[in-house]
Design an enzyme around this catalytic site. Structure first.
Site, PDB file in Angstrom:
ATOM      1  CG  HIS A  89      -1.886   1.115   1.258  1.00 34.29           C
ATOM      2  ND1 HIS A  89      -3.134   0.993   0.693  1.00 34.29           N
ATOM      3  CD2 HIS A  89      -1.812   2.380   1.733  1.00 34.29           C
ATOM      4  CE1 HIS A  89      -3.782   2.142   0.834  1.00 34.29           C
ATOM      5  NE2 HIS A  89      -3.007   2.997   1.464  1.00 34.29           N
TER       6      HIS A  89
ATOM      7  CG  ASP B 235     -11.067   4.075   4.998  1.00 32.54           C
ATOM      8  OD1 ASP B 235     -10.529   4.865   5.796  1.00 32.54           O
ATOM      9  OD2 ASP B 235     -10.733   3.976   3.805  1.00 32.54           O
TER      10      ASP B 235
ATOM     11  NE  ARG C 250      -8.742  11.094   7.784  1.00 33.50           N
ATOM     12  CZ  ARG C 250      -7.910  10.191   7.273  1.00 33.50           C
ATOM     13  NH1 ARG C 250      -8.340   8.989   6.925  1.00 33.50           N
ATOM     14  NH2 ARG C 250      -6.643  10.473   7.102  1.00 33.50           N
TER      15      ARG C 250
ATOM     16  CB  SER D 271      -7.567   5.159   6.988  1.00 31.94           C
ATOM     17  OG  SER D 271      -7.796   5.108   5.600  1.00 31.94           O
TER      18      SER D 271
ATOM     19  CE  LYS E 231      -8.118   2.015   3.266  1.00 32.68           C
ATOM     20  NZ  LYS E 231      -8.057   3.275   2.523  1.00 32.68           N
TER      21      LYS E 231
HETATM   22  N1  URA Z   1      -4.401   6.180   2.375  1.00 31.83           N
HETATM   23  C1  URA Z   1      -5.475   5.655   3.000  1.00 31.83           C
HETATM   24  O1  URA Z   1      -5.974   4.615   2.601  1.00 31.83           O
HETATM   25  N2  URA Z   1      -5.975   6.270   4.067  1.00 31.83           N
HETATM   26  C2  URA Z   1      -5.477   7.420   4.553  1.00 31.83           C
HETATM   27  O2  URA Z   1      -5.997   7.944   5.526  1.00 31.83           O
HETATM   28  C3  URA Z   1      -4.369   7.975   3.885  1.00 31.83           C
HETATM   29  C4  URA Z   1      -3.844   7.332   2.804  1.00 31.83           C
END
Ligand code: URA
Ligand code: CA
Length: 409
Positions: free
Chosen positions: A82, A161, A168, A183, A187
């Protein structure tokens, strides 16, 4: 329990219990808590932070808001990566085929661009026919048989999220480290990966702007991973300059192919690094050995072959990829040395050309973008080609200030 007390406690730098966090966030998802109260709580969290126990509670509430995926099929190790978001960050398109050709599996659920940072799903949609929303069965079948698949995030993967992120984004609360950590990790954990590499982007073109914040985020995602028995590693990588020379959706797909052919640019090195970290984690071998094996998959053409197969399996026709043939060349006005190339400045040009969305109503033009022909440290002479702009139907107005992101001294 009531939301006002919870907001007040956080406003006064207190810490929240699991039940309070669950009450507030689950309540928001169920539309029992209104936007204005959640906005106030998010702002209080952004200003006063959360401790590790609160962050773990929040991650858990996030995970439990939707489906979780279990990888029970036998065979290869599941790895995932990620990136916290960057400019010209096309690594997923290179790491995916590398991972598959190394005999590991990657089931990647990717997102779209956010603000000035590009998203893998938008890049893939530049390929005519490419299906970014595989159903669950096809997604997992392709992961098992090919080694990797990329699909847009399933609606029921951490739905909390999605709503919190959208809030946000418009309330000045994107940069909170505990909110980012929960966040991202919710995931990854919900998607079922056992070995996870988090690529923390740092610099003008990224969400994280200071080394201190990057280190803190790294500590926290690792701690969350430990709590869920996941193997998490982080790399902190430079996003003060664009990662790739190509910025724009179809242009980035074409550049990924160049890298898979062996073009040794920054994007090549970073992709090798990420894939090697994942291989080293999954197989328990040294990073040096993992790097050697990874590079071999580029050199023998197997990663490239795997990329072509991946595109074909998901219905894409690379032969129909359109990069605008309307171009403008931008040349150096004087002799000098390329001191810096600002990622945000480059991303703003791409956005002006139509490569990303600045409002929800905008439509992306996949064929536009820019190609930066120079790298930091290069010596240039007056008249040398600095960049090529690939323009769409409308030619936006540019001033010299727009091109000052390439700083020549
Ligand atoms: N990537 C994400 O998935 N969440 C965040 O809060 C910031 C970057
Ligand atoms: Ca991404």
């Amino acid at each position: 329990m009531n939301m006002q007390d919870i907001i007040l406690r956080k406003k006064n730098s207190g810490s929240l219990s699991y039940d309070e966090i669950k009450f507030a966030f689950e309540g928001y998802l169920n539309e029992e808590i209104p936007d204005y109260q959640m906005s106030a709580l998010l702002m209080a969290i952004t200003i006063n932070g959360m401790n590790m126990s609160e962050t773990l509670s929040l991650t858990d509430v996030f995970i439990k808001s939707g489906d979780t995926y279990e990888w029970s099929h036998e065979g290869a190790e599941i790895v995932d990566k990620h990136s916290t978001g960057g400019v010209g960050d096309t690594t997923t398109l290179i790491v995916g085929p590398l991972i598959a050709s190394l005999g590991l599996h990657m089931a990647k659920m990717s997102g779209r661009g956010l603000g000035y940072t590009g998203g893998t799903i938008d890049k893939l949609e530049s390929i005519p026919g490419f299906n970014v929303s595989l159903n669950e069965e096809d997604f997992f079948e392709q992961v098992s048989s090919l080694g990797f698949a990329i699909s847009s995030q399933k609606d029921n993967l951490v739905p909390l999220d999605k709503v919190i992120y959208a809030l946000r984004d418009v309330t000045g609360t994107t940069e909170s480290i505990p909110l980012i950590a929960s966040s991202i990790m919710s995931k990854k954990i919900a998607a079922g990966a056992k070995n996870i590499l988090i690529d923390i982007k740092l610099g003008s073109g990224a969400l994280i702007k200071t080394q201190e914040d990057a280190k803190m985020l790294s500590k926290w995602v690792i701690a969350i991973g430990e709590a869920y028995k996941r193997n998490v590693k982080t790399v902190i990588s430079d996003m003060s300059k664009p990662l790739s020379n190509a910025i724009g959706n179809a242009l980035e797909v074409a550049e990924a192919i160049n890298v898979l052919h062996g073009k040794e640019c920054a994007l090549y090195h970073e992709s090798i690094d990420i894939a090697a970290h994942l291989l080293s984690m999954a197989k328990g071998i040294s990073l040096e050995e993992a790097k050697r094996q990874t590079i071999a998959k580029i050199e023998d053409g197997s990663a490239l072959k795997c990329f072509y197969e991946f595109v074909a399996r998901q219905g894409g026709e690379l032969g129909k990829l359109v990069i605008s043939d309307k171009t403008i060349a931008v040349k150096a006005k004087y002799d000098g040395k390329v001191e810096s190339i600002d990622a945000l400045g480059a991303a703003k040009i791409a956005a002006k050309l139509g490569a990303s969305k600045l409002t929800l109503e905008d439509k992306i033009d996949y064929s536009v973008g820019l190609y930066v022909h120079v790298n930091v440290g290069d010596i240039v002479k007056e008249g040398d080609l600095l960049l090529t702009l690939y323009i769409g139907k409308n030619i936006p107005e540019f001033t010299n200030a727009d091109f000052a992101f390439i700083n020549i001294v």
